[in-house]
Design a protein around this motif. Structure first.
Motif, PDB file in Angstrom:
ATOM      1  N   UNK A  77       0.898  -1.366   0.187  1.00  0.00           N
ATOM      2  CA  UNK A  77      -0.345   0.070   0.134  1.00  0.00           C
ATOM      3  C   UNK A  77       0.764   0.691  -0.168  1.00  0.00           C
ATOM      4  N   UNK A  78       1.918   1.471  -0.676  1.00  0.00           N
ATOM      5  CA  UNK A  78       3.165   2.419  -0.571  1.00  0.00           C
ATOM      6  C   UNK A  78       2.365   3.624  -1.050  1.00  0.00           C
ATOM      7  N   UNK A  79       2.180   5.142  -0.969  1.00  0.00           N
ATOM      8  CA  UNK A  79       1.578   5.875  -1.410  1.00  0.00           C
ATOM      9  C   UNK A  79       2.105   6.398  -2.536  1.00  0.00           C
ATOM     10  N   UNK A  80       3.432   6.460  -3.331  1.00  0.00           N
ATOM     11  CA  UNK A  80       3.902   6.449  -4.013  1.00  0.00           C
ATOM     12  C   UNK A  80       3.675   8.135  -4.195  1.00  0.00           C
ATOM     13  N   UNK A  81       1.636   8.073  -4.791  1.00  0.00           N
ATOM     14  CA  UNK A  81       1.855   8.815  -5.991  1.00  0.00           C
ATOM     15  C   UNK A  81       2.246  10.658  -4.429  1.00  0.00           C
ATOM     16  N   UNK A  82       1.609  10.017  -3.083  1.00  0.00           N
ATOM     17  CA  UNK A  82       1.231  10.982  -2.061  1.00  0.00           C
ATOM     18  C   UNK A  82       2.917  11.370  -2.235  1.00  0.00           C
ATOM     19  N   UNK A  83       4.451  10.597  -2.099  1.00  0.00           N
ATOM     20  CA  UNK A  83       5.014  11.624  -2.027  1.00  0.00           C
ATOM     21  C   UNK A  83       5.474  11.952  -3.208  1.00  0.00           C
ATOM     22  N   UNK A  84       5.041  11.610  -3.804  1.00  0.00           N
ATOM     23  CA  UNK A  84       5.306  12.572  -5.297  1.00  0.00           C
ATOM     24  C   UNK A  84       4.798  14.004  -5.433  1.00  0.00           C
ATOM     25  N   UNK A  85       3.145  14.003  -5.123  1.00  0.00           N
ATOM     26  CA  UNK A  85       2.816  15.395  -4.706  1.00  0.00           C
ATOM     27  C   UNK A  85       3.634  15.628  -3.718  1.00  0.00           C
ATOM     28  N   UNK A  86       3.564  15.488  -2.241  1.00  0.00           N
ATOM     29  CA  UNK A  86       4.484  16.318  -1.054  1.00  0.00           C
ATOM     30  C   UNK A  86       5.624  16.630  -1.972  1.00  0.00           C
TER      31      UNK A  86
END
Length: 165
Positions: A77-86
């Motif tokens: 469930x790693x939230x790579x899209x959230x990481x990219x956005x941040x």
């Protein structure tokens, strides 16, 4: 057991949809969101570390379709899209630029000579079939991401504005 009670529990012979005591439900409600908050905190810490580096441009692989197929189950469930956005908003806040790189062929292309072939990568090892260059496959891919961020390959298809001249 009466018929109406069986229906209220989810039908005759079926288990009740929410088993557990009141205290267990209170505990679950208290814990709900803990993993999400932890992920968000980790992503913020990683993003802070990335944008603190002395670079003006940050290149990130565009991982939009990475969860397709069973090959990448360990990402969970790693939230790579959230990481990219941040990373993008933190970089922009301090005057840096974050670029999304098309991930195609980054792990198959030789970072030394540019030769691209599927057989170049074998698991965690990259060995170029053209020049013989050998390196860790992830390190080779990261070097290609750096190279591609400086070229036209970094530009994902985006509609460009029409400027009247």
């Amino acid at each position: 057991m009466s018929l109406s009670r069986g229906i209220a529990k989810g039908g005759a012979g079926r288990p009740h949809p929410s088993k557990g005591t009141r205290s267990a439900k209170r505990r679950l409600q208290k814990l709900s969101g803990r993993e999400r908050r932890f992920q968000r905190d980790v992503n913020h810490n990683i993003a802070n570390w990335i944008v603190s580096k002395p670079y003006d441009v940050i290149a990130l692989e565009d991982l939009t379709n990475i969860r397709n197929g069973k090959k990448n189950e360990k990402l969970g469930k790693w939230s790579f899209a959230e990481l990219r956005t941040i990373v993008e908003y933190k970089a922009m806040a301090i005057g840096k630029k974050a670029v999304a790189i098309d991930p195609r062929y980054t792990s198959r292309t030789c970072s030394k000579c540019g030769f691209q072939k599927k057989e170049n990568r074998n698991g965690k090892t990259f060995k170029c079939k053209s020049c013989g260059f050998q390196i860790d496959a992830d390190l080779n891919a990261s070097r290609n991401i750096t190279t591609f961020s400086r070229s036209d390959r970094s530009r994902l298809s985006v509609n460009q504005p029409i400027v009247a001249g």
